[in-house]
Scaffold this motif. Structure first.
Motif, PDB file in Angstrom:
ATOM      1  N   ASP A 150      -2.651  -2.342  16.975  1.00 50.36           N
ATOM      2  CA  ASP A 150      -1.637  -3.393  16.846  1.00 50.36           C
ATOM      3  C   ASP A 150      -1.894  -4.303  15.643  1.00 50.36           C
ATOM      4  O   ASP A 150      -0.952  -4.738  14.977  1.00 50.36           O
ATOM      5  CB  ASP A 150      -1.570  -4.237  18.121  1.00 50.36           C
TER       6      ASP A 150
ATOM      7  N   MET B 103      -0.630  -2.574  12.551  1.00 52.67           N
ATOM      8  CA  MET B 103       0.834  -2.621  12.505  1.00 52.67           C
ATOM      9  C   MET B 103       1.302  -3.996  12.031  1.00 52.67           C
ATOM     10  O   MET B 103       2.209  -4.102  11.194  1.00 52.67           O
ATOM     11  CB  MET B 103       1.427  -2.290  13.875  1.00 52.67           C
ATOM     12  N   THR B 104       0.671  -5.030  12.522  1.00 56.17           N
ATOM     13  CA  THR B 104       1.014  -6.385  12.098  1.00 56.17           C
ATOM     14  C   THR B 104       0.752  -6.562  10.608  1.00 56.17           C
ATOM     15  O   THR B 104       1.577  -7.126   9.889  1.00 56.17           O
ATOM     16  CB  THR B 104       0.207  -7.417  12.910  1.00 56.17           C
TER      17      THR B 104
ATOM     18  N   THR C 279       3.384  -4.713   8.512  1.00 52.64           N
ATOM     19  CA  THR C 279       4.668  -5.395   8.684  1.00 52.64           C
ATOM     20  C   THR C 279       4.704  -6.682   7.872  1.00 52.64           C
ATOM     21  O   THR C 279       5.706  -7.001   7.232  1.00 52.64           O
ATOM     22  CB  THR C 279       4.928  -5.688  10.174  1.00 52.64           C
ATOM     23  N   GLU C 280       3.594  -7.416   7.867  1.00 47.59           N
ATOM     24  CA  GLU C 280       3.520  -8.650   7.086  1.00 47.59           C
ATOM     25  C   GLU C 280       3.589  -8.381   5.590  1.00 47.59           C
ATOM     26  O   GLU C 280       4.023  -9.236   4.818  1.00 47.59           O
ATOM     27  CB  GLU C 280       2.245  -9.419   7.435  1.00 47.59           C
TER      28      GLU C 280
ATOM     29  N   GLY D  88       5.582  -6.301   4.449  1.00 52.02           N
ATOM     30  CA  GLY D  88       6.997  -6.000   4.227  1.00 52.02           C
ATOM     31  C   GLY D  88       7.371  -4.543   4.408  1.00 52.02           C
ATOM     32  O   GLY D  88       8.489  -4.156   4.101  1.00 52.02           O
ATOM     33  N   TYR D  89       6.454  -3.736   4.914  1.00 51.09           N
ATOM     34  CA  TYR D  89       6.729  -2.309   5.070  1.00 51.09           C
ATOM     35  C   TYR D  89       7.299  -1.998   6.439  1.00 51.09           C
ATOM     36  O   TYR D  89       6.916  -2.588   7.438  1.00 51.09           O
ATOM     37  CB  TYR D  89       5.465  -1.482   4.824  1.00 51.09           C
ATOM     38  N   ARG D  90       8.219  -1.011   6.456  1.00 52.41           N
ATOM     39  CA  ARG D  90       8.868  -0.590   7.685  1.00 52.41           C
ATOM     40  C   ARG D  90       8.769   0.916   7.900  1.00 52.41           C
ATOM     41  O   ARG D  90       9.366   1.443   8.818  1.00 52.41           O
ATOM     42  CB  ARG D  90      10.346  -0.984   7.674  1.00 52.41           C
ATOM     43  N   GLN D  91       8.070   1.625   7.011  1.00 48.99           N
ATOM     44  CA  GLN D  91       7.935   3.071   7.147  1.00 48.99           C
ATOM     45  C   GLN D  91       6.488   3.462   6.880  1.00 48.99           C
ATOM     46  O   GLN D  91       5.743   2.722   6.247  1.00 48.99           O
ATOM     47  CB  GLN D  91       8.852   3.811   6.183  1.00 48.99           C
TER      48      GLN D  91
END
Length: 73
Positions: free
Chosen positions: A37, A40-41, A44-45, A47-50
């Motif tokens: 987790d 993933m955080t 994501t921080e 700015g990636y989504r893939q």
């Protein structure tokens, strides 16, 4: 330089990325985003989504990028 590949299971671009790194003899660590987790955080921080997300020193990118992998060799 430390190279980290944030990956997901059954991800075609993730597999292509790790194979390209291996083919160039580069050492890297793979972190499974579905099992971590905090990882993933982090992506994501950024700015990636893939997946995959590759962090190599100060550089980072998402997806299979043979052009950028080639610059690491």
């Amino acid at each position: 330089m430390t190279i980290t590949v944030y990956s997901k299971p059954a991800c075609v671009q993730c597999t292509a990325t790790t194979r390209a790194l291996e083919a160039r003899g580069l050492d890297f660590e793979v972190i499974d985003l579905t099992q971590d987790d905090a990882a993933m955080t982090r992506v994501t921080e950024l700015g990636y989504r893939q997946a995959p997300v590759v962090i190599a020193g100060e550089d980072h990118w998402a997806g299979f990028r043979p052009d950028l992998i080639g610059r690491l060799a």
